[in-house]
Design a protein around this motif. Structure first.
Motif, PDB file in Angstrom:
ATOM      1  N   ARG A   1     -11.619   1.709  -1.055  1.00  0.00           N
ATOM      2  CA  ARG A   1     -10.772   2.001   0.096  1.00  0.00           C
ATOM      3  C   ARG A   1     -10.406   0.733   0.863  1.00  0.00           C
ATOM      4  O   ARG A   1      -9.264   0.560   1.300  1.00  0.00           O
ATOM      5  CB  ARG A   1     -11.480   2.985   1.034  1.00  0.00           C
ATOM      6  CG  ARG A   1     -11.745   4.345   0.433  1.00  0.00           C
ATOM      7  CD  ARG A   1     -10.461   5.047   0.030  1.00  0.00           C
ATOM      8  NE  ARG A   1     -10.714   6.397  -0.469  1.00  0.00           N
ATOM      9  CZ  ARG A   1      -9.838   7.110  -1.139  1.00  0.00           C
ATOM     10  NH1 ARG A   1      -8.644   6.600  -1.395  1.00  0.00           N
ATOM     11  NH2 ARG A   1     -10.136   8.326  -1.572  1.00  0.00           N
ATOM     12  N   LEU A   2     -11.377  -0.163   1.032  1.00  0.00           N
ATOM     13  CA  LEU A   2     -11.097  -1.394   1.758  1.00  0.00           C
ATOM     14  C   LEU A   2     -10.122  -2.271   0.986  1.00  0.00           C
ATOM     15  O   LEU A   2      -9.181  -2.834   1.560  1.00  0.00           O
ATOM     16  CB  LEU A   2     -12.397  -2.152   2.029  1.00  0.00           C
ATOM     17  CG  LEU A   2     -12.263  -3.482   2.776  1.00  0.00           C
ATOM     18  CD1 LEU A   2     -11.511  -3.309   4.092  1.00  0.00           C
ATOM     19  CD2 LEU A   2     -13.641  -4.091   3.025  1.00  0.00           C
ATOM     20  N   LEU A   3     -10.314  -2.393  -0.315  1.00  0.00           N
ATOM     21  CA  LEU A   3      -9.401  -3.203  -1.129  1.00  0.00           C
ATOM     22  C   LEU A   3      -7.989  -2.637  -1.096  1.00  0.00           C
ATOM     23  O   LEU A   3      -7.012  -3.379  -0.986  1.00  0.00           O
ATOM     24  CB  LEU A   3      -9.921  -3.287  -2.566  1.00  0.00           C
ATOM     25  CG  LEU A   3     -11.185  -4.123  -2.772  1.00  0.00           C
ATOM     26  CD1 LEU A   3     -11.732  -3.932  -4.184  1.00  0.00           C
ATOM     27  CD2 LEU A   3     -10.907  -5.601  -2.502  1.00  0.00           C
ATOM     28  N   GLU A   4      -7.863  -1.312  -1.193  1.00  0.00           N
ATOM     29  CA  GLU A   4      -6.537  -0.701  -1.125  1.00  0.00           C
ATOM     30  C   GLU A   4      -5.890  -0.958   0.235  1.00  0.00           C
ATOM     31  O   GLU A   4      -4.681  -1.218   0.315  1.00  0.00           O
ATOM     32  CB  GLU A   4      -6.649   0.805  -1.383  1.00  0.00           C
ATOM     33  CG  GLU A   4      -6.980   1.160  -2.823  1.00  0.00           C
ATOM     34  CD  GLU A   4      -7.090   2.663  -3.025  1.00  0.00           C
ATOM     35  OE1 GLU A   4      -6.987   3.407  -2.038  1.00  0.00           O
ATOM     36  OE2 GLU A   4      -7.292   3.086  -4.170  1.00  0.00           O
ATOM     37  N   SER A   5      -6.681  -0.907   1.297  1.00  0.00           N
ATOM     38  CA  SER A   5      -6.146  -1.148   2.641  1.00  0.00           C
ATOM     39  C   SER A   5      -5.651  -2.586   2.800  1.00  0.00           C
ATOM     40  O   SER A   5      -4.611  -2.839   3.423  1.00  0.00           O
ATOM     41  CB  SER A   5      -7.220  -0.860   3.700  1.00  0.00           C
ATOM     42  OG  SER A   5      -7.608   0.490   3.666  1.00  0.00           O
TER      43      SER A   5
END
Length: 198
Positions: A79-83
């Motif tokens: 989720r953090l990488l996608e954000s």
């Protein structure tokens, strides 16, 4: 003295051995988890044709690249990488640098390769991935914004059009022979942790 304290010494050495096994098992679990989160993030970004570049640090320190970006020090997560790479995010244009199981910085600048033999269709992200792996032993993963193609770069050599299975396998091989596919081997890794605790 050794004879008098032989049982205590034996217990102390056994305790050190157990702690060492536990640390090794936990380290393998952390790295396998990192690989899984990276693969999930990359395949999700690729499906949406969102460009991205991730650099996994190994023995060579990437201090200059890290200093050029924004420090994060966060656990690697899909989720953090996608954000981070979502369009219009302040950090989406640069590279993410990962060390062990943590994202240490985002929005980082990388040296561009000047290799004249590179394919002419390679864009800035791919040339940056080649550049950083020519100068260090890092691993770079690139998602093409135009095609959604996933590439992995090591030692200045680029492997293109990887799927999730191939990417996971290559990362496992490059980061350690003990690491296998996280989704299928998670129970065995946790078993190792439990065994080490016993």
């Amino acid at each position: 003295i050794i004879i008098l304290f032989q049982p205590e010494l034996r217990r102390a050495l056994a305790s050190v051995g157990r702690r060492g096994s536990l640390l090794r098992a936990f380290s393998r679990y952390q790295e396998a988890h990192m690989i899984d989160e990276v693969v999930r993030a990359v395949t999700s970004l690729a499906a949406k044709k969102i460009g991205a570049i991730l650099v996994v640090e190994r023995d060579s320190r990437l201090s200059e690249s890290i200093d050029s970006g924004t420090a994060l020090d966060a656990l690697v997560s899909r989720r953090l990488l996608e954000s981070i790479f979502y369009p219009y995010s302040p950090l989406h244009d640069g590279a993410v640098v990962i060390s062990r199981d943590r994202i240490v910085a985002a929005g980082c600048f990388l040296p561009l390769s000047i290799n004249p033999d590179l394919a002419p269709d390679l864009g800035t992200r791919h040339r940056a991935a080649v550049g950083v792996t020519e100068e260090t032993d890092a691993i770079a993963i690139v998602v093409s914004e135009e095609t959604g193609m996933i590439s992995l770069v090591t030692g200045g050599e680029i492997a293109r059009n990887l799927d999730a299975t191939a990417l996971r396998q290559r990362l496992s091989e490059l980061l350690g022979p003990s690491l296998k596919v996280f989704g299928r081997r998670r129970t065995s890794v946790m078993a190792s942790v439990r065994q080490a605790v016993k």
